[in-house]
Scaffold this motif. Structure first.
Motif, PDB file in Angstrom:
ATOM      1  N   CYS A  55       0.858  -1.193   0.000  1.00 51.23           N
ATOM      2  CA  CYS A  55       0.000   0.000   0.000  1.00 51.23           C
ATOM      3  C   CYS A  55       0.898   1.247   0.000  1.00 51.23           C
ATOM      4  O   CYS A  55       1.752   1.399   0.874  1.00 51.23           O
ATOM      5  N   THR A  57       0.110   4.157   0.721  1.00 54.10           N
ATOM      6  CA  THR A  57      -0.245   5.096   1.786  1.00 54.10           C
ATOM      7  C   THR A  57       0.369   4.662   3.116  1.00 54.10           C
ATOM      8  O   THR A  57       0.993   5.469   3.806  1.00 54.10           O
ATOM      9  N   CYS A  58       0.194   3.383   3.485  1.00 51.36           N
ATOM     10  CA  CYS A  58       0.628   2.937   4.820  1.00 51.36           C
ATOM     11  C   CYS A  58       1.800   1.954   4.782  1.00 51.36           C
ATOM     12  O   CYS A  58       2.331   1.589   5.830  1.00 51.36           O
ATOM     13  N   CYS A  67      -4.818   0.010   0.544  1.00 48.72           N
ATOM     14  CA  CYS A  67      -5.301  -1.216   1.189  1.00 48.72           C
ATOM     15  C   CYS A  67      -6.681  -1.014   1.818  1.00 48.72           C
ATOM     16  O   CYS A  67      -7.191   0.096   1.888  1.00 48.72           O
ATOM     17  N   CYS A  70      -6.716   1.598   4.760  1.00 46.57           N
ATOM     18  CA  CYS A  70      -6.631   3.011   4.340  1.00 46.57           C
ATOM     19  C   CYS A  70      -7.934   3.497   3.687  1.00 46.57           C
ATOM     20  O   CYS A  70      -8.215   4.689   3.711  1.00 46.57           O
TER      21      CYS A  70
HETATM   22 ZN   LIG Z   1      -2.808   1.194   3.491  1.00 42.64          ZN
END
Ligand SMILES: [Zn+2]
Length: 196
Positions: A55, A57-58, A67, A70
């Motif tokens: 992912c 983002t994370c 994911c 998120c």
């Molecule tokens: Zn994520």
């Protein structure tokens, strides 16, 4: 004496954390003498390569990017939990005690290994926090020297943004007997005492 393809497999396996040269040899010989396991492993590796993503983002590993955590609108978007590894994220999810968002560092600061703030994504964390709904960052890092150094560095960067920074409580594990505890754990448990 050892056929080259087998030697290559053992060399690759020995790079897996927890695998030394001997366990790599055992695993390789086991797979060669259990062809069904070898075929299943080959298929699983291909599936994992094809169907899992990191992912962006994370940094967690999931079926989609971003994911499911998120993109889950039912989770709290005001709390960010920072962990070292994806396995730590999974452990906290299993506890069911946290419903916020995550960031996986992928390592800890380490002068010896040349891992600095950029390598663990500190700039990425800060850009995610600036002008966001986040009001609290939980540093769920290990109580090791590197874990605490990393926590201090991240906290010093986040606090100027006006976001509260917290860490996990340190103290007695569930079911612990006091006379078996080491001095460090007992000392933290006393400092972290609270009313009942
Ligand atoms: Zn994520």
């Amino acid at each position: 004496m050892i056929p080259q393809p087998l030697e290559d497999l053992m060399k690759t396996l020995s790079k897996v954390p927890g695998f030394g040269r001997r366990s790599a040899q055992r695993a390789a010989l086991h797979l060669l003498t259990h062809k069904d396991h070898l075929q299943k492993l080959q298929a699983d590796l291909a599936t994992v390569m094809r169907d899992t993503k990191t992912c962006t983002t994370c940094n967690s590993i999931a079926l989609h990017d971003p994911c499911h955590i998120c993109t889950d609108t039912k989770r709290h978007n005001n709390t960010l939990c920072i962990v070292e590894e994806v396995a730590d994220l999974w452990a906290i999810e299993r506890s069911g005690a946290f419903r916020g968002q995550y960031y996986v560092l992928g390592g800890l600061l380490s002068a010896i290994d040349g891992i600095g703030p950029d390598e663990i994504g500190v700039p990425k964390i800060l850009s995610r926090l600036v002008n966001s709904e986040f009001s609290e960052v939980i540093l769920a890092l290990s109580a090791s020297m590197d874990g605490q150094t990393t926590a201090h560095l991240i906290a010093s960067k986040i606090k100027p943004l006006g976001i509260e920074v917290t860490t996990l409580a340190k103290g007695l594990p569930m079911g612990a007997e006091i006379d078996y505890m080491d001095e460090g754990t007992l000392s933290f448990a006393l400092q972290g005492r609270r009313g009942v």
